[in-house]
Design a protein around this motif. Sequence first.
Motif, PDB file in Angstrom:
ATOM      1  N   HIS A 149      17.346   4.803  37.146  1.00 42.56           N
ATOM      2  CA  HIS A 149      18.394   4.426  36.200  1.00 42.56           C
ATOM      3  C   HIS A 149      18.647   2.931  36.374  1.00 42.56           C
ATOM      4  O   HIS A 149      19.080   2.488  37.441  1.00 42.56           O
ATOM      5  CB  HIS A 149      19.680   5.211  36.454  1.00 42.56           C
ATOM      6  CG  HIS A 149      19.474   6.702  36.492  1.00 42.56           C
ATOM      7  ND1 HIS A 149      19.345   7.470  35.361  1.00 42.56           N
ATOM      8  CD2 HIS A 149      19.360   7.552  37.539  1.00 42.56           C
ATOM      9  CE1 HIS A 149      19.169   8.726  35.695  1.00 42.56           C
ATOM     10  NE2 HIS A 149      19.182   8.818  37.008  1.00 42.56           N
ATOM     11  N   GLY A 150      18.374   2.160  35.366  1.00 39.05           N
ATOM     12  CA  GLY A 150      18.627   0.736  35.446  1.00 39.05           C
ATOM     13  C   GLY A 150      17.594  -0.003  36.274  1.00 39.05           C
ATOM     14  O   GLY A 150      16.506   0.499  36.558  1.00 39.05           O
ATOM     15  N   LYS A 151      17.959  -1.202  36.718  1.00 37.98           N
ATOM     16  CA  LYS A 151      17.037  -2.071  37.451  1.00 37.98           C
ATOM     17  C   LYS A 151      17.306  -2.115  38.945  1.00 37.98           C
ATOM     18  O   LYS A 151      16.493  -2.653  39.702  1.00 37.98           O
ATOM     19  CB  LYS A 151      17.105  -3.496  36.872  1.00 37.98           C
ATOM     20  CG  LYS A 151      16.662  -3.584  35.415  1.00 37.98           C
ATOM     21  CD  LYS A 151      16.724  -5.015  34.906  1.00 37.98           C
ATOM     22  CE  LYS A 151      16.267  -5.090  33.443  1.00 37.98           C
ATOM     23  NZ  LYS A 151      16.325  -6.487  32.926  1.00 37.98           N
ATOM     24  N   THR A 152      18.434  -1.578  39.404  1.00 39.04           N
ATOM     25  CA  THR A 152      18.767  -1.565  40.827  1.00 39.04           C
ATOM     26  C   THR A 152      19.147  -0.145  41.243  1.00 39.04           C
ATOM     27  O   THR A 152      19.476   0.697  40.404  1.00 39.04           O
ATOM     28  CB  THR A 152      19.935  -2.520  41.138  1.00 39.04           C
ATOM     29  OG1 THR A 152      21.091  -2.109  40.398  1.00 39.04           O
ATOM     30  CG2 THR A 152      19.573  -3.958  40.769  1.00 39.04           C
ATOM     31  N   ILE A 153      19.087   0.097  42.557  1.00 34.41           N
ATOM     32  CA  ILE A 153      19.468   1.400  43.094  1.00 34.41           C
ATOM     33  C   ILE A 153      20.914   1.308  43.562  1.00 34.41           C
ATOM     34  O   ILE A 153      21.223   0.654  44.559  1.00 34.41           O
ATOM     35  CB  ILE A 153      18.553   1.801  44.259  1.00 34.41           C
ATOM     36  CG1 ILE A 153      17.092   1.824  43.797  1.00 34.41           C
ATOM     37  CG2 ILE A 153      18.951   3.156  44.821  1.00 34.41           C
ATOM     38  CD1 ILE A 153      16.108   2.039  44.922  1.00 34.41           C
TER      39      ILE A 153
END
Length: 226
Positions: A149-153
Amino acid sequence: MIKKWYPFAILLILPSLALAQSNTDFIWRPIVGYSWSGTDKLNYSIKLEMFNSVEDFDNRSAIQYIEPQFSASYSISPNIKLGGGFYSRWVDPLEPGYAYEQRLLQQISVNSFIGNYRFTHRARLEQRFRNTNYLNRFRYLISHRLPLHGKTIDPGENFLVFSNDAMLSFNRTIFSGENRAEIGIGWLFQNQQQFELTLGYRTKNIFTDSDIGHVFLLTTSFQVKN
């Protein structure tokens, strides 16, 4: 999104292909760990790892080894860490006259980026003191965690895990290689606890006269960070 799950399908097929090989092991590998910060740059970690033979789960040889671990790392920059540690392995702990191994290690970890994707490279030296011999080992690992989900955890999200660890072991009479590949999924919880479930394949006895060994692993890892 479907393409992200292709490696899992391939890895699930591999064990059936290896059943025709005589030198194949199937392992469950549980890991529990705890890490904490000494300073902004200095971090410590303790872990307990076990190797359990699935095929021998009903007898005393089921536990192939138990290994408590301690390591420390120091960040010399945002993307470079130096580290070291000590591992102690008890081999066949339920068998009479079990074997042991004490291990020292030194390593450097470097992050590189391709676009928004971060890859971690780790070079490690190990000195393995066994009750039967002494062995040196050099390892190079590359790993990547891909957020779903998205670009970072972020806390509360899950991610995919990929890694490959190539190594050479040697002393005066031994020279052998091994490769370890893993793929899996992880969850980062709100309280900084982390759980990973991975499937792994290891090729052993490379560069030797012995038969190539195949090891398939299911690893369950639970980490707590303070």
